[in-house]
Structures are given as structure tokens and as C-alpha cells.
Design a protein around this motif. Structure first.
Motif, PDB file in Angstrom:
ATOM      1  N   ARG A  85       0.814  -1.203   0.000  1.00 16.94           N
ATOM      2  CA  ARG A  85       0.000   0.000   0.000  1.00 16.94           C
ATOM      3  C   ARG A  85       0.853   1.262   0.000  1.00 16.94           C
ATOM      4  O   ARG A  85       1.943   1.313   0.585  1.00 16.94           O
ATOM      5  N   ASP A  86       0.323   2.300  -0.653  1.00 20.71           N
ATOM      6  CA  ASP A  86       0.993   3.603  -0.657  1.00 20.71           C
ATOM      7  C   ASP A  86       0.721   4.332   0.651  1.00 20.71           C
ATOM      8  O   ASP A  86      -0.373   4.238   1.216  1.00 20.71           O
ATOM      9  N   MET A  87       1.720   5.055   1.125  1.00 24.46           N
ATOM     10  CA  MET A  87       1.520   5.929   2.285  1.00 24.46           C
ATOM     11  C   MET A  87       0.775   7.182   1.835  1.00 24.46           C
ATOM     12  O   MET A  87       1.104   7.768   0.795  1.00 24.46           O
ATOM     13  N   VAL A  88      -0.223   7.581   2.605  1.00 25.51           N
ATOM     14  CA  VAL A  88      -1.029   8.758   2.281  1.00 25.51           C
ATOM     15  C   VAL A  88      -0.790   9.841   3.326  1.00 25.51           C
ATOM     16  O   VAL A  88      -1.017   9.619   4.522  1.00 25.51           O
ATOM     17  N   SER A  89      -0.329  10.989   2.861  1.00 20.82           N
ATOM     18  CA  SER A  89      -0.146  12.152   3.734  1.00 20.82           C
ATOM     19  C   SER A  89      -1.258  13.155   3.450  1.00 20.82           C
ATOM     20  O   SER A  89      -1.436  13.587   2.306  1.00 20.82           O
ATOM     21  N   VAL A  90      -2.008  13.505   4.487  1.00 20.81           N
ATOM     22  CA  VAL A  90      -3.052  14.520   4.349  1.00 20.81           C
ATOM     23  C   VAL A  90      -2.437  15.883   4.667  1.00 20.81           C
ATOM     24  O   VAL A  90      -1.799  16.052   5.707  1.00 20.81           O
ATOM     25  N   VAL A  91      -2.628  16.832   3.757  1.00 13.25           N
ATOM     26  CA  VAL A  91      -2.090  18.186   3.930  1.00 13.25           C
ATOM     27  C   VAL A  91      -3.259  19.167   3.973  1.00 13.25           C
ATOM     28  O   VAL A  91      -4.069  19.217   3.039  1.00 13.25           O
ATOM     29  N   ILE A  92      -3.342  19.934   5.051  1.00 11.58           N
ATOM     30  CA  ILE A  92      -4.449  20.878   5.241  1.00 11.58           C
ATOM     31  C   ILE A  92      -3.896  22.266   5.534  1.00 11.58           C
ATOM     32  O   ILE A  92      -3.258  22.474   6.572  1.00 11.58           O
ATOM     33  N   PRO A  93      -4.120  23.242   4.653  1.00 11.86           N
ATOM     34  CA  PRO A  93      -3.778  24.630   4.990  1.00 11.86           C
ATOM     35  C   PRO A  93      -4.918  25.228   5.807  1.00 11.86           C
ATOM     36  O   PRO A  93      -6.097  24.923   5.564  1.00 11.86           O
ATOM     37  N   VAL A  94      -4.615  26.072   6.768  1.00 13.72           N
ATOM     38  CA  VAL A  94      -5.679  26.653   7.578  1.00 13.72           C
ATOM     39  C   VAL A  94      -5.341  28.091   7.929  1.00 13.72           C
ATOM     40  O   VAL A  94      -4.185  28.425   8.218  1.00 13.72           O
ATOM     41  N   HIS A  95      -6.364  28.930   7.861  1.00 12.06           N
ATOM     42  CA  HIS A  95      -6.238  30.335   8.284  1.00 12.06           C
ATOM     43  C   HIS A  95      -7.588  30.726   8.878  1.00 12.06           C
ATOM     44  O   HIS A  95      -8.608  30.694   8.198  1.00 12.06           O
ATOM     45  N   ASN A  96      -7.606  31.057  10.162  1.00 10.98           N
ATOM     46  CA  ASN A  96      -8.872  31.343  10.850  1.00 10.98           C
ATOM     47  C   ASN A  96      -9.869  30.201  10.664  1.00 10.98           C
ATOM     48  O   ASN A  96     -10.994  30.398  10.200  1.00 10.98           O
ATOM     49  N   GLY A  97      -9.455  29.010  11.050  1.00 10.07           N
ATOM     50  CA  GLY A  97     -10.274  27.829  10.805  1.00 10.07           C
ATOM     51  C   GLY A  97     -11.488  27.694  11.696  1.00 10.07           C
ATOM     52  O   GLY A  97     -12.548  27.240  11.257  1.00 10.07           O
ATOM     53  N   GLY A  98     -11.359  28.058  12.970  1.00  9.35           N
ATOM     54  CA  GLY A  98     -12.483  28.013  13.879  1.00  9.35           C
ATOM     55  C   GLY A  98     -13.106  26.636  14.044  1.00  9.35           C
ATOM     56  O   GLY A  98     -12.448  25.599  13.915  1.00  9.35           O
ATOM     57  N   GLN A  99     -14.406  26.626  14.309  1.00 14.09           N
ATOM     58  CA  GLN A  99     -15.127  25.391  14.568  1.00 14.09           C
ATOM     59  C   GLN A  99     -15.180  24.484  13.352  1.00 14.09           C
ATOM     60  O   GLN A  99     -15.198  23.249  13.477  1.00 14.09           O
ATOM     61  N   LYS A 100     -15.187  25.065  12.170  1.00 16.34           N
ATOM     62  CA  LYS A 100     -15.218  24.252  10.948  1.00 16.34           C
ATOM     63  C   LYS A 100     -13.953  23.407  10.845  1.00 16.34           C
ATOM     64  O   LYS A 100     -14.000  22.226  10.455  1.00 16.34           O
ATOM     65  N   PHE A 101     -12.815  23.995  11.197  1.00 22.20           N
ATOM     66  CA  PHE A 101     -11.560  23.248  11.159  1.00 22.20           C
ATOM     67  C   PHE A 101     -11.572  22.126  12.194  1.00 22.20           C
ATOM     68  O   PHE A 101     -11.066  21.031  11.952  1.00 22.20           O
ATOM     69  N   ARG A 102     -12.181  22.367  13.337  1.00 20.52           N
ATOM     70  CA  ARG A 102     -12.294  21.329  14.359  1.00 20.52           C
ATOM     71  C   ARG A 102     -13.074  20.122  13.813  1.00 20.52           C
ATOM     72  O   ARG A 102     -12.682  18.973  14.010  1.00 20.52           O
ATOM     73  N   ARG A 103     -14.160  20.398  13.118  1.00 18.40           N
ATOM     74  CA  ARG A 103     -14.957  19.309  12.543  1.00 18.40           C
ATOM     75  C   ARG A 103     -14.187  18.565  11.459  1.00 18.40           C
ATOM     76  O   ARG A 103     -14.323  17.346  11.306  1.00 18.40           O
ATOM     77  N   CYS A 104     -13.373  19.298  10.704  1.00 15.14           N
ATOM     78  CA  CYS A 104     -12.527  18.668   9.682  1.00 15.14           C
ATOM     79  C   CYS A 104     -11.567  17.678  10.325  1.00 15.14           C
ATOM     80  O   CYS A 104     -11.426  16.538   9.857  1.00 15.14           O
ATOM     81  N   LEU A 105     -10.908  18.089  11.407  1.00  9.39           N
ATOM     82  CA  LEU A 105      -9.959  17.217  12.100  1.00  9.39           C
ATOM     83  C   LEU A 105     -10.659  16.032  12.747  1.00  9.39           C
ATOM     84  O   LEU A 105     -10.154  14.902  12.704  1.00  9.39           O
ATOM     85  N   GLU A 106     -11.807  16.280  13.361  1.00  5.71           N
ATOM     86  CA  GLU A 106     -12.527  15.198  14.026  1.00  5.71           C
ATOM     87  C   GLU A 106     -12.941  14.115  13.026  1.00  5.71           C
ATOM     88  O   GLU A 106     -12.920  12.919  13.346  1.00  5.71           O
ATOM     89  N   ALA A 107     -13.310  14.518  11.823  1.00  7.14           N
ATOM     90  CA  ALA A 107     -13.684  13.533  10.800  1.00  7.14           C
ATOM     91  C   ALA A 107     -12.487  12.659  10.433  1.00  7.14           C
ATOM     92  O   ALA A 107     -12.628  11.437  10.243  1.00  7.14           O
ATOM     93  N   LEU A 108     -11.314  13.252  10.348  1.00 10.32           N
ATOM     94  CA  LEU A 108     -10.117  12.475  10.015  1.00 10.32           C
ATOM     95  C   LEU A 108      -9.745  11.507  11.136  1.00 10.32           C
ATOM     96  O   LEU A 108      -9.147  10.461  10.880  1.00 10.32           O
ATOM     97  N   GLN A 109     -10.113  11.859  12.358  1.00  8.32           N
ATOM     98  CA  GLN A 109      -9.847  10.968  13.486  1.00  8.32           C
ATOM     99  C   GLN A 109     -10.635   9.659  13.358  1.00  8.32           C
ATOM    100  O   GLN A 109     -10.252   8.636  13.946  1.00  8.32           O
ATOM    101  N   HIS A 110     -11.734   9.684  12.606  1.00 11.11           N
ATOM    102  CA  HIS A 110     -12.591   8.518  12.479  1.00 11.11           C
ATOM    103  C   HIS A 110     -12.356   7.752  11.177  1.00 11.11           C
ATOM    104  O   HIS A 110     -13.146   6.871  10.825  1.00 11.11           O
ATOM    105  N   CYS A 111     -11.281   8.079  10.465  1.00  6.67           N
ATOM    106  CA  CYS A 111     -10.987   7.374   9.220  1.00  6.67           C
ATOM    107  C   CYS A 111     -10.501   5.961   9.505  1.00  6.67           C
ATOM    108  O   CYS A 111      -9.703   5.734  10.425  1.00  6.67           O
ATOM    109  N   HIS A 112     -10.960   4.999   8.715  1.00 11.03           N
ATOM    110  CA  HIS A 112     -10.525   3.601   8.817  1.00 11.03           C
ATOM    111  C   HIS A 112     -10.142   3.116   7.414  1.00 11.03           C
ATOM    112  O   HIS A 112     -11.025   2.956   6.567  1.00 11.03           O
TER     113      HIS A 112
END
Length: 344
Positions: free
Chosen positions: A7-34
Motif C-alpha cells: 500500500r501507498d503511504m497517504v499524507s493529508v495536507v491541510i492549509p488553515v487560516h482562521n479555521g475556527g469550529q469548521k476546522f475542528r470538525r474537519c480534524l474530528e472527521a479524520l480521526q474517524h478514518c478507517h
């Protein structure tokens, strides 16, 4: 089937500027990836609201840039630091599904000829107001109706082999605001013979709230004008996504409608032309309109007509503006010092 060994290694790259609560939800979704990403790299484009601290608290690699340089530069910095074979770029205001990493690995393994894969927004945007619903559903429909052999990249949810990204030179950092840096990269990739696939069932939920002012300003200053400049530089129009033949024809028809009040005052029979324009406009865009009616009902559709036709109008004016401006500079080169009064 992708084996654990190959399998290939996958690196997720996220730029953020004033992310706020939306950025929190983005990170939380990645925490649940399988399975989970092999690494998540968050690049804070300036310290802004300190959203990067959320990523740091979750144990993700975090790079904080002292000065804001734009998402293109931030993505390049994250890509340079990544160890993965595949770079998955996500915006900080999208929510990815739990299977996105598995899907990306499988798609690249099964389609060895593909250098990059892009997805689309889904049809259930988070914000419920008219403008946000219309804007995100328009984006979803355009991607779902476009060719799978794509001509552009998409930074909100786009994966690319790191070797290809490096060879292409990454995103153009001259785009210092969110703009068409991903489209420009896609054009370069295609120019060098790389294949980009639009995977229509690879979808993310967009959390952004749009207002009429933010939509119009973004479309004109960050999309239509720089995109027209890019097309003129290339010397050709690629008829994909927002630049399809039907979209261009719609723009012409809306311009003809704009003439109606003046034309009818001189030639009353022009009203027939206006009615014909409306009929043709509805007919050639019927797929989108019926899609909106199915998803949100006929009343919602009626409210979106002026928004959709306004979109064609200011896109057309933006194109004409760039043509006029560039022709003006060629004819009057001594006026170039006043260029700031004619540009965004």
C-alpha cells in the motif's frame, strides 16, 4: 486489492487560516478514518486565530508560518514536509468520509495510469440558507456532470502522487489568496501529459457559509478574472467544468436579456426575443434546475433563477473586462503605471 505490504503511504495536507469550529470538525472527521492517514500535516497560514493549536493537541504535525502567504504556498510547505507517496489535499472547512484513505489507496492502485484524483462536494452542504445551499449544490452538480478525464486539479479534496507534484513544481505561490491555484496546477499537469481523474463518488461535505456579497466577490475577483487571465495566457479555452459550451451559451443569452428594457423601448417586438432567451436558458440548464427541484423543491428552484443568471452575467462581464484591460495596455503602454486602477 491493495495489500498492507504494497500500500501507498497517504499524507493529508491541510492549509488553515482562521479555521475556527469548521476546522475542528474537519480534524474530528479524520480521526474517524478507517484506516487512518499515515500522517496529517496542518500548515497554519499565519498565526491567525490559533486554529493550528487544535491540530497540535491531536498530535498532528503542525507547521506555523509567521506570515500569511496564501493556501498555495501553505500546501507547498506541507507537501515538502510529507513522507507519503500520495498527497491528499483537503481544505480546512470540509468533512471527509471515514473511508476516504482506503478509497484513495484503492483508486491509485487500480488506476496506475492516473497521476491525480479529485472529488467533489456532496449534495448535503452544512449551511441551510439559500445562498450557501445554492452555491454548494451548483458546485456539486458541475462536478457530477463533467468529464471523468479531468483537466483541472481541486485543492478542497484532491490527491496526487508526490513524485508528480514535485516534478510539476507544486502550486503557484503567486496566488496569495484562495483563487485558481488548483486549476492552474491542473492545466500544467495536463500540459505535461499527466492524467487527472474526477472520481464523482469521492465526496466531502462543505461547511462554508456563503453570503451574496462573498459569493459575487469571490467569483469575480478570485475566480473569473484570474481564470480568464490564465486562459488568455494559454491561448485556448478548455471546455470543462464551468467553461462548458452550454455555460458559455448561457452567458450570451443572459447578456441578450440584459438588453431587454432598452431594446423593448425601441423595438417592442424584442420582447419575443427575451422570452425566447428565457426558454432556451431553462432548456439548456434543465439538468441543473431539475436537480435543484428534486433536492430542495420547486420554490427553492424559483429563488435560484436570479442567482444562477446573475452568475452568468458577472462571469461574462469579468471576461470582457480582462479582454478590454489587456487590449488597453497594448494600445496605451504608457498608462501601465496606473494599472492598479483597473485590476483587482
Amino acid at each position: 486489492m491493495v495489500t498492507e505490504k504494497s500500500r501507498d503511504m497517504v499524507s493529508v495536507v491541510i492549509p488553515v487560516h482562521n479555521g475556527g469550529q469548521k476546522f475542528r470538525r474537519c480534524l474530528e472527521a479524520l480521526q474517524h478514518c478507517h484506516p487512518p492517514p499515515d500522517e496529517i500535516i496542518v500548515v497554519a497560514d499565519g498565526r491567525s486565530d490559533g486554529a493550528w493549536a487544535m491540530a497540535q493537541a491531536h498530535g498532528h504535525r503542525t507547521i506555523v508560518l509567521e506570515r500569511q502567504g496564501g493556501p498555495a504556498h501553505a500546501r507547498n510547505v506541507g507537501a515538502a514536509a510529507a513522507h507519503g507517496d500520495i498527497l491528499l489535499f483537503l481544505d480546512g472547512d470540509v468533512v471527509a468520509g471515514p473511508d476516504i484513505i482506503a478509497r484513495i489507496r484503492t483508486l491509485f492502485a487500480e488506476q496506475g495510469y492516473v497521476s491525480a484524483i479529485i472529488g467533489s462536494y456532496d449534495d448535503v452542504p452544512a449551511e441551510q440558507d439559500l445562498i450557501s445551499q445554492y452555491r454548494n449544490l451548483l458546485h456539486h452538480f458541475i462536478h457530477q456532470s463533467s468529464r471523468e478525464d479531468a483537466s483541472t486539479f481541486w485543492g478542497a479534496c484532491g490527491a496526487i502522487r508526490k513524485s508528480v507534484f514535485t516534478a510539476a513544481g507544486g502550486f503557484d505561490p503567486r496566488y496569495r489568496m484562495p483563487s485558481i491555484e488548483d486549476i492552474e496546477l491542473g492545466y500544467r499537469l495536463r500540459h505535461h501529459g499527466y492524467r487527472i481523474r474526477l472520481q464523482k463518488d469521492l465526496q466531502v461535505t462543505h461547511l462554508k457559509k456563503w453570503s451574496l456579497a462573498s459569493m459575487v466577490c469571490t467569483d469575480i475577483l478570485r475566480r473569473a478574472i484570474p481564470w480568464t487571465e490564465l486562459l488568455l495566457k494559454q491561448g485556448r479555452i478548455i471546455g470543462d467544468l464551468n467553461l462548458s459550451l452550454m455555460a458559455r451559451l448561457s452567458t450570451v443569452l443572459v447578456f441578450l436579456l440584459l438588453l431587454t428594457p432598452l431594446a423593448v423601448a425601441v423595438v417592442p417586438e424584442y420582447l419575443v426575443v427575451a422570452l425566447l432567451c428565457c426558454t432556451v436558458l431553462f432548456f439548456i440548464n434543465r439538468g441543473f434546475y431539475f436537480f435543484l427541484a428534486r433536492k430542495r423543491g420547486w420554490f427553492f428552484l424559483l429563488q435560484t433563477f436570479p442567482l444562477h443568471w446573475l452568475y452568468f452575467l458577472y462571469s461574462g462581464f469579468s471576461f470582457l473586462f480582462v479582454l478590454f484591460r489587456d487590449n488597453f495596455w497594448r494600445r496605451f503602454p504608457r498608462c501601465r503605471g496606473r494599472e492598479k486602477f483597473f485590476t483587482s
